[in-house]
Design a protein around this motif. Structure first.
Motif, PDB file in Angstrom:
ATOM      1  N   GLN A  92       1.017  -1.387  -0.162  1.00 54.89           N
ATOM      2  CA  GLN A  92       0.281  -0.048   0.246  1.00 54.89           C
ATOM      3  C   GLN A  92       0.822   1.288   0.239  1.00 54.89           C
ATOM      4  N   ASN A  93       2.525   1.573   0.380  1.00 55.59           N
ATOM      5  CA  ASN A  93       3.109   2.329   0.130  1.00 55.59           C
ATOM      6  C   ASN A  93       4.577   2.190  -0.543  1.00 55.59           C
ATOM      7  N   GLY A  94       4.312   1.891  -1.273  1.00 58.68           N
ATOM      8  CA  GLY A  94       4.718   2.222  -2.362  1.00 58.68           C
ATOM      9  C   GLY A  94       6.082   1.289  -2.529  1.00 58.68           C
ATOM     10  N   GLY A  95       5.941  -0.036  -1.736  1.00 61.65           N
ATOM     11  CA  GLY A  95       6.803  -0.828  -2.070  1.00 61.65           C
ATOM     12  C   GLY A  95       7.752  -0.471  -1.375  1.00 61.65           C
ATOM     13  N   ARG A  96       8.201   0.422  -1.298  1.00 60.19           N
ATOM     14  CA  ARG A  96       9.975   0.186  -0.941  1.00 60.19           C
ATOM     15  C   ARG A  96      10.859  -0.691   0.463  1.00 60.19           C
ATOM     16  N   LEU A  97      10.027  -1.081   1.056  1.00 64.83           N
ATOM     17  CA  LEU A  97      10.425  -1.900   1.759  1.00 64.83           C
ATOM     18  C   LEU A  97      10.808  -3.711   1.773  1.00 64.83           C
ATOM     19  N   GLN A  98      12.203  -4.029   2.449  1.00 73.07           N
ATOM     20  CA  GLN A  98      12.426  -5.308   2.130  1.00 73.07           C
ATOM     21  C   GLN A  98      12.081  -6.035   3.408  1.00 73.07           C
TER      22      GLN A  98
END
Ligand SMILES: [Zn+2]
Length: 458
Positions: A92-98
């Motif tokens: 939901q938040n842009g997919g930058r978390l790994q």
């Protein structure tokens, strides 16, 4: 507030930068609120934290040696759900978390009766500034739980406070903060096997050390769930922050010998980090005190900050103001009419959100600010009553300059400060013998790094 004596000190002395160039450019406004941090603080939700904790409790036990096959009971189901929550939020938040599992097999030990897979769930938000992205801040909570018998892997062990509270806070921070960009890298970590000997955190910290990762600060959140003590008294206006001074070492390192020789026992890297957390946490979370406790941890207790401290990293522990020992490490039961056990109804969800906000404000300011200055030294070759400091230049492109901070030798927090511009040397008309000094790096938006304590330059 923290710098109340600044005006006095500054007014009584015309403090000049040591550089031969013109007066330094105007100081960035270090007291302003960064709008994105205000938004982060506002968006941290006690309702979501409560829902997360009740879900974690629903797995019946999260004991490190509990079932890993079931989808509804045991630590395997719990960690798969935590990972799926990080991923859901990330989508939901842009997919930058790994988002990753970090697993290893722990051999038999005092609290591990058979070789057991220990799995941390790690969500990394990479930094976006080239000069800062290798600098890492870690925030953790432990998702494993325990009963009265630490080897009981099947009994109901809700662990709603210890430590679903810290786990939920970390998950909420990851979800809210991953919508924003930070110069440095943030690692949101929920770890296993804290109760079996800090095994998950120790594994991650050891890997970090072997990879020579630049862990510039670590916080564990462990037992941050309740504002009520065992007598029923509520204090939801503060959190304890445990900060070590000098580490216990068989043989003192050069760095710690220097601290002792110069009276710097209260200026370890963990104490500098704690000063930063207190200043920024209290700036962004109104009417809430960060009570820095100047010791490693409570008597008889330990936590996941310790493996980081033991590897030379700055690390701190957040814990509620007064623990109710009836509601931790105990089988759920009624005894003489008293309800015992770590159940979700004893948590205060608004309180947990406040502690999460303090964490988030501190992490955000650290990850937006430049690195703490390196190779800070105080000139000691001459007998004189001024203080001359030198340091190595930072490399961040948005650096505005440096600020010298000071305090009386019996004070806990910085009392005075002076922005000295983008220089690598400063002279102040205050005696190095009578004050403790530090140097902070400041960026153009006014974000200040923690202070670095100067070592003698002979
Ligand atoms: Zn715990």
């Amino acid at each position: 507030m923290a710098y109340s004596t600044l005006a006095l000190l500054a007014a009584s002395a015309a403090i000049a930068a040591g550089s031969a160039s013109a007066a330094p450019a105007a100081a960035p406004d270090t007291a302003r609120h960064q709008p994105e941090i205000d938004k982060i603080v506002r968006n941290i939700s006690p309702q979501r934290i409560e829902a997360t904790i009740r879900k974690l409790v629903s797995f019946q036990t999260r004991h490190t040696m509990s079932d890993t096959e079931s989808d509804t009971v045991g630590i395997g189901a719990a960690r798969r759900w935590i990972k799926s929550e990080f991923e859901r939020c990330n989508a939901q938040n842009g997919g930058r978390l790994q988002v990753q599992f970090d697993g290893h097999i722990a051999p038999v030990s005092r609290r591990i009766s058979r070789p057991t897979e220990i799995v941390n769930v790690v969500a990394t938000l990479p930094g976006t500034q080239d000069a800062s992205k290798e600098r890492i801040y870690v925030v953790s909570g432990h998702y494993d739980s325990r009963n009265t018998d630490v080897m009981d892997a099947t009994g109901f062990a809700p662990g709603a406070n210890d430590d679903a509270s810290g786990t939920a806070a970390v998950m909420e921070m990851a979800c809210v903060m991953s919508r924003y960009k930070f110069d440095a890298t943030l690692v949101f970590m929920t770890v296993a096997a804290e109760e079996q000997g800090l095994l998950g955190a120790a594994h991650w910290a050891e890997q970090a050390k072997q990879k020579k990762l630049n862990i510039a600060g670590m916080f564990t959140n462990d037992i941050i769930g309740s504002s009520r003590d065992e007598h029923g008294k509520v204090d939801d206006k503060q959190v304890r922050l445990f900060a070590e001074g000098l580490p216990v070492e068989k043989e003192a390192s050069e760095a710690n010998r220097t601290l002792i020789q110069t009276g710097g026992e209260n200026d370890s890297i963990s104490r500098q980090l704690a000063r930063h957390v207190k200043e920024q946490g209290e700036r962004y979370v109104k009417d809430f005190k960060v009570n820095v406790i100047q010791r490693r941890d409570r008597y008889l207790r330990g936590g996941d900050h310790m493996p980081f401290l033991e590897r030379g990293y700055a690390a701190l522990r957040f814990t509620e103001p007064a623990e109710d020992f009836n509601h931790q490490h105990q089988n759920v039961r009624t005894e003489n009419g008293v309800l015992i056990g770590d159940m979700p109804e004893y948590n205060d969800y608004n309180y947990i959100a406040k502690v999460a906000r303090v964490n988030a404000a501190a992490l955000a300011t650290l990850a937006l600010a430049p690195a703490a200055p390196q190779q800070v030294q105080v000139r000691t070759a001459q007998l004189e009553n001024d203080t001359a400091l030198v340091w190595k230049a930072n490399s961040e492109p948005d650096l505005a300059g440096y600020r010298v901070v000071w305090r009386a030798t019996d004070a806990a927090v910085w009392q005075g400060s002076k922005f000295v511009g983008n220089v690598t040397e400063a002279r102040l008309p205050l005696s190095k013998d009578n004050y403790y000094f530090g140097v902070q790096a400041i960026d153009k938006d006014g974000n200040a790094s923690p202070a670095t304590y100067p070592v003698p330059l002979r």
